[in-house]
Design a protein around this motif. Structure first.
Motif, PDB file in Angstrom:
ATOM      1  N   ALA A 167      84.420  56.695  -6.782  1.00 64.47           N
ATOM      2  CA  ALA A 167      85.963  56.987  -6.377  1.00 64.47           C
ATOM      3  C   ALA A 167      86.416  58.301  -6.587  1.00 64.47           C
ATOM      4  CB  ALA A 167      86.757  56.084  -7.527  1.00 64.47           C
ATOM      5  N   LEU A 168      85.416  59.302  -7.289  1.00 66.11           N
ATOM      6  CA  LEU A 168      85.436  60.534  -7.391  1.00 66.11           C
ATOM      7  C   LEU A 168      85.264  61.382  -6.226  1.00 66.11           C
ATOM      8  CD1 LEU A 168      85.725  59.506 -10.474  1.00 66.11           C
ATOM      9  CD2 LEU A 168      84.494  61.552 -11.103  1.00 66.11           C
ATOM     10  N   ILE A 169      86.066  62.537  -6.126  1.00 69.72           N
ATOM     11  CA  ILE A 169      85.639  63.543  -5.026  1.00 69.72           C
ATOM     12  C   ILE A 169      84.552  64.330  -5.435  1.00 69.72           C
ATOM     13  CG2 ILE A 169      88.050  63.799  -4.173  1.00 69.72           C
ATOM     14  CD1 ILE A 169      88.236  66.400  -5.718  1.00 69.72           C
ATOM     15  N   HIS A 170      83.766  64.838  -4.521  1.00 65.03           N
ATOM     16  CA  HIS A 170      82.497  65.762  -4.707  1.00 65.03           C
ATOM     17  C   HIS A 170      82.467  66.627  -5.899  1.00 65.03           C
ATOM     18  CE1 HIS A 170      78.544  67.605  -4.089  1.00 65.03           C
ATOM     19  NE2 HIS A 170      79.272  68.928  -4.018  1.00 65.03           N
ATOM     20  N   GLU A 171      83.717  67.434  -6.005  1.00 64.05           N
ATOM     21  CA  GLU A 171      83.557  68.449  -6.684  1.00 64.05           C
ATOM     22  C   GLU A 171      83.797  67.955  -8.291  1.00 64.05           C
ATOM     23  OE1 GLU A 171      84.641  69.991  -2.873  1.00 64.05           O
ATOM     24  OE2 GLU A 171      85.557  68.220  -4.029  1.00 64.05           O
ATOM     25  N   ASP A 183      80.132  52.664 -19.107  1.00 66.80           N
ATOM     26  CA  ASP A 183      80.966  51.349 -18.678  1.00 66.80           C
ATOM     27  C   ASP A 183      82.088  51.742 -17.428  1.00 66.80           C
ATOM     28  OD1 ASP A 183      79.531  49.969 -20.203  1.00 66.80           O
ATOM     29  OD2 ASP A 183      80.955  49.601 -21.822  1.00 66.80           O
ATOM     30  N   TYR A 184      82.652  53.068 -17.652  1.00 64.36           N
ATOM     31  CA  TYR A 184      83.888  53.499 -16.731  1.00 64.36           C
ATOM     32  C   TYR A 184      83.460  54.623 -15.792  1.00 64.36           C
ATOM     33  CZ  TYR A 184      86.187  49.997 -19.763  1.00 64.36           C
ATOM     34  OH  TYR A 184      86.537  49.184 -20.611  1.00 64.36           O
ATOM     35  N   VAL A 185      83.286  55.685 -16.197  1.00 60.61           N
ATOM     36  CA  VAL A 185      83.084  56.775 -15.394  1.00 60.61           C
ATOM     37  C   VAL A 185      82.035  56.608 -14.296  1.00 60.61           C
ATOM     38  CG1 VAL A 185      82.917  59.305 -15.232  1.00 60.61           C
ATOM     39  CG2 VAL A 185      83.878  58.408 -17.176  1.00 60.61           C
ATOM     40  N   LEU A 186      80.890  56.542 -14.774  1.00 56.96           N
ATOM     41  CA  LEU A 186      79.672  56.376 -13.932  1.00 56.96           C
ATOM     42  C   LEU A 186      79.667  55.140 -13.018  1.00 56.96           C
ATOM     43  CD1 LEU A 186      76.751  57.845 -15.893  1.00 56.96           C
ATOM     44  CD2 LEU A 186      78.144  58.858 -14.039  1.00 56.96           C
ATOM     45  N   THR A 231      91.228  54.651 -26.921  1.00 59.09           N
ATOM     46  CA  THR A 231      91.602  56.009 -26.944  1.00 59.09           C
ATOM     47  C   THR A 231      90.137  56.614 -26.430  1.00 59.09           C
ATOM     48  OG1 THR A 231      91.014  56.270 -29.133  1.00 59.09           O
ATOM     49  CG2 THR A 231      93.170  56.067 -28.711  1.00 59.09           C
ATOM     50  N   LEU A 232      90.270  57.881 -25.612  1.00 60.55           N
ATOM     51  CA  LEU A 232      89.023  58.552 -25.198  1.00 60.55           C
ATOM     52  C   LEU A 232      88.564  59.519 -26.284  1.00 60.55           C
ATOM     53  CD1 LEU A 232      89.905  58.445 -21.327  1.00 60.55           C
ATOM     54  CD2 LEU A 232      88.626  56.763 -22.341  1.00 60.55           C
ATOM     55  N   PRO A 233      87.318  59.671 -26.299  1.00 61.26           N
ATOM     56  CA  PRO A 233      86.428  60.819 -26.854  1.00 61.26           C
ATOM     57  C   PRO A 233      87.127  62.023 -26.610  1.00 61.26           C
ATOM     58  CG  PRO A 233      84.874  59.720 -25.604  1.00 61.26           C
ATOM     59  CD  PRO A 233      86.058  58.938 -25.421  1.00 61.26           C
ATOM     60  N   PRO A 234      87.486  63.105 -27.438  1.00 62.35           N
ATOM     61  CA  PRO A 234      88.082  64.380 -26.812  1.00 62.35           C
ATOM     62  C   PRO A 234      87.320  65.110 -26.111  1.00 62.35           C
ATOM     63  CG  PRO A 234      87.636  64.188 -29.177  1.00 62.35           C
ATOM     64  CD  PRO A 234      87.434  62.879 -28.905  1.00 62.35           C
ATOM     65  N   GLU A 235      86.109  65.006 -26.261  1.00 53.92           N
ATOM     66  CA  GLU A 235      85.163  65.837 -25.384  1.00 53.92           C
ATOM     67  C   GLU A 235      84.938  65.585 -24.018  1.00 53.92           C
ATOM     68  OE1 GLU A 235      82.265  63.183 -27.869  1.00 53.92           O
ATOM     69  OE2 GLU A 235      84.208  64.239 -27.923  1.00 53.92           O
ATOM     70  N   LEU A 236      85.305  64.259 -23.521  1.00 52.32           N
ATOM     71  CA  LEU A 236      85.167  63.941 -22.144  1.00 52.32           C
ATOM     72  C   LEU A 236      85.906  64.754 -21.242  1.00 52.32           C
ATOM     73  CD1 LEU A 236      84.141  61.451 -20.376  1.00 52.32           C
ATOM     74  CD2 LEU A 236      86.505  60.496 -20.631  1.00 52.32           C
ATOM     75  N   PRO A 237      85.329  65.251 -20.240  1.00 54.16           N
ATOM     76  CA  PRO A 237      86.055  65.993 -19.164  1.00 54.16           C
ATOM     77  C   PRO A 237      87.131  65.351 -18.529  1.00 54.16           C
ATOM     78  CG  PRO A 237      83.797  66.181 -19.034  1.00 54.16           C
ATOM     79  CD  PRO A 237      83.771  65.113 -19.972  1.00 54.16           C
ATOM     80  N   PRO A 238      88.361  66.096 -17.916  1.00 53.31           N
ATOM     81  CA  PRO A 238      89.353  65.151 -17.198  1.00 53.31           C
ATOM     82  C   PRO A 238      89.221  65.093 -15.828  1.00 53.31           C
ATOM     83  CG  PRO A 238      89.726  67.641 -17.753  1.00 53.31           C
ATOM     84  CD  PRO A 238      88.395  67.379 -18.302  1.00 53.31           C
ATOM     85  N   TYR A 239      88.002  65.577 -15.413  1.00 57.27           N
ATOM     86  CA  TYR A 239      88.004  65.420 -13.851  1.00 57.27           C
ATOM     87  C   TYR A 239      87.769  64.240 -13.124  1.00 57.27           C
ATOM     88  CZ  TYR A 239      86.079  69.837 -15.868  1.00 57.27           C
ATOM     89  OH  TYR A 239      85.625  71.106 -16.336  1.00 57.27           O
ATOM     90  N   GLY A 240      88.714  64.036 -12.386  1.00 59.86           N
ATOM     91  CA  GLY A 240      88.849  62.676 -11.651  1.00 59.86           C
ATOM     92  C   GLY A 240      89.304  61.553 -12.360  1.00 59.86           C
TER      93      GLY A 240
END
Length: 267
Positions: free
Chosen positions: A122-126, A114-117, A60-69
């Motif tokens: 893979a993410l778009i610029h925005e 470990d994951y997002v960065l 499960t992910l931390p609730p404060e993690l932004p959902p972008y991408g």
């Protein structure tokens, strides 16, 4: 087996998991019952799909993690793990059950590192910019311990130049007058749209990027490169227009001023 052919809604899945939680949500639950529950398609992912989690690494992910991408970095992580990693929606009412099932609750710093960065490309610029703004605010927070994320960000390509993603250390501080007149605009980092008109916010953004390696002063090699460029341009001044000669003079003035100020600063 009847669950195989039924489309599970969020409310039904929640009710079923709450039922199981009340009946065997503790550490004494037999392993075969836990594994049996994992085999049911009751677990809602971040992308709102209901899946089985048997034979998978579910967290499960931390609730404060932004959902972008999220779909992009999760898909990249899933591909690297060959479909063995899934991210579930955090449900506080099922915390005890999830603990019993040994589902990992991953922290904010670890999920970024470990994951997002790791899959930032893979993410778009925005979406990359939105995550960077979030991390800037996180870095500013007195309650955060952002050193490990900063260390990872320093080696994470964030901005495009010439069609290729580069780390922040590739780019230059646009507030340095010498850089602004000697360098092409594409070697300056982009500014988030919502802070471009705020001087204070712009300074904060540049301060954050400086922590990540943004170049804020000219090295000896860069100064020599600028001097050689001006020398070559100076040899062609007689063929230049009045405005072009004025630009060359301004470049020369700024280079001279920068060198003098640097000499004074380091004496």
């Amino acid at each position: 087996n009847c669950l195989e052919t039924v489309k599970i809604s969020s409310s039904v899945a929640r009710c079923l998991l709450l039922y199981f939680s009340s009946h065997f949500g503790d550490s004494k639950t037999p392993l075969f019952e836990v594994e049996g529950l994992k085999a049911l398609p009751l677990f809602e992912t971040i992308t709102e799909k209901f899946i089985r989690i048997s034979q998978l690494t579910a967290m499960t992910l931390p609730p404060e993690l932004p959902p972008y991408g999220a779909e992009q970095w999760m898909a990249a992580a899933d591909a690297r793990a060959r479909g063995r990693v899934v991210f579930l929606k955090r449900k506080p009412e099922l915390a005890a059950l999830y603990d019993c099932m040994e589902l990992n609750s991953i922290g904010l710093e670890k999920i970024y590192i470990d994951y997002v960065l790791e899959h930032f490309h893979a993410l778009i610029h925005e979406d990359r910019m939105k995550h960077l703004i979030f991390l800037q605010n996180y870095w500013d927070s007195p309650f955060s311990n952002c050193h490990t994320i900063v260390k990872k960000l320093k080696i994470t390509p964030c901005f495009f130049w010439n069609g290729v993603l580069h780390c922040v250390s590739y780019f230059f501080d646009p507030s340095v007058g010498l850089f602004s007149i000697m360098l092409e605009p594409d070697v300056f980092p982009p500014f988030p749209e919502n802070i471009s008109d705020s001087e204070e916010s712009s300074r904060t953004w540049i301060s954050f990027l400086t922590v990540l390696g943004l170049q804020t002063y000219a090295t000896d090699e860069k100064l020599k490169e600028f001097a050689k460029l001006l020398s070559c341009e100076g040899n062609l001044l007689k063929n230049k227009t009045k405005s072009e000669r004025a630009i060359w003079k301004e470049k020369s003035r700024r280079l001279f001023s920068y060198v003098c100020e640097s000499e004074f600063q380091y004496k």
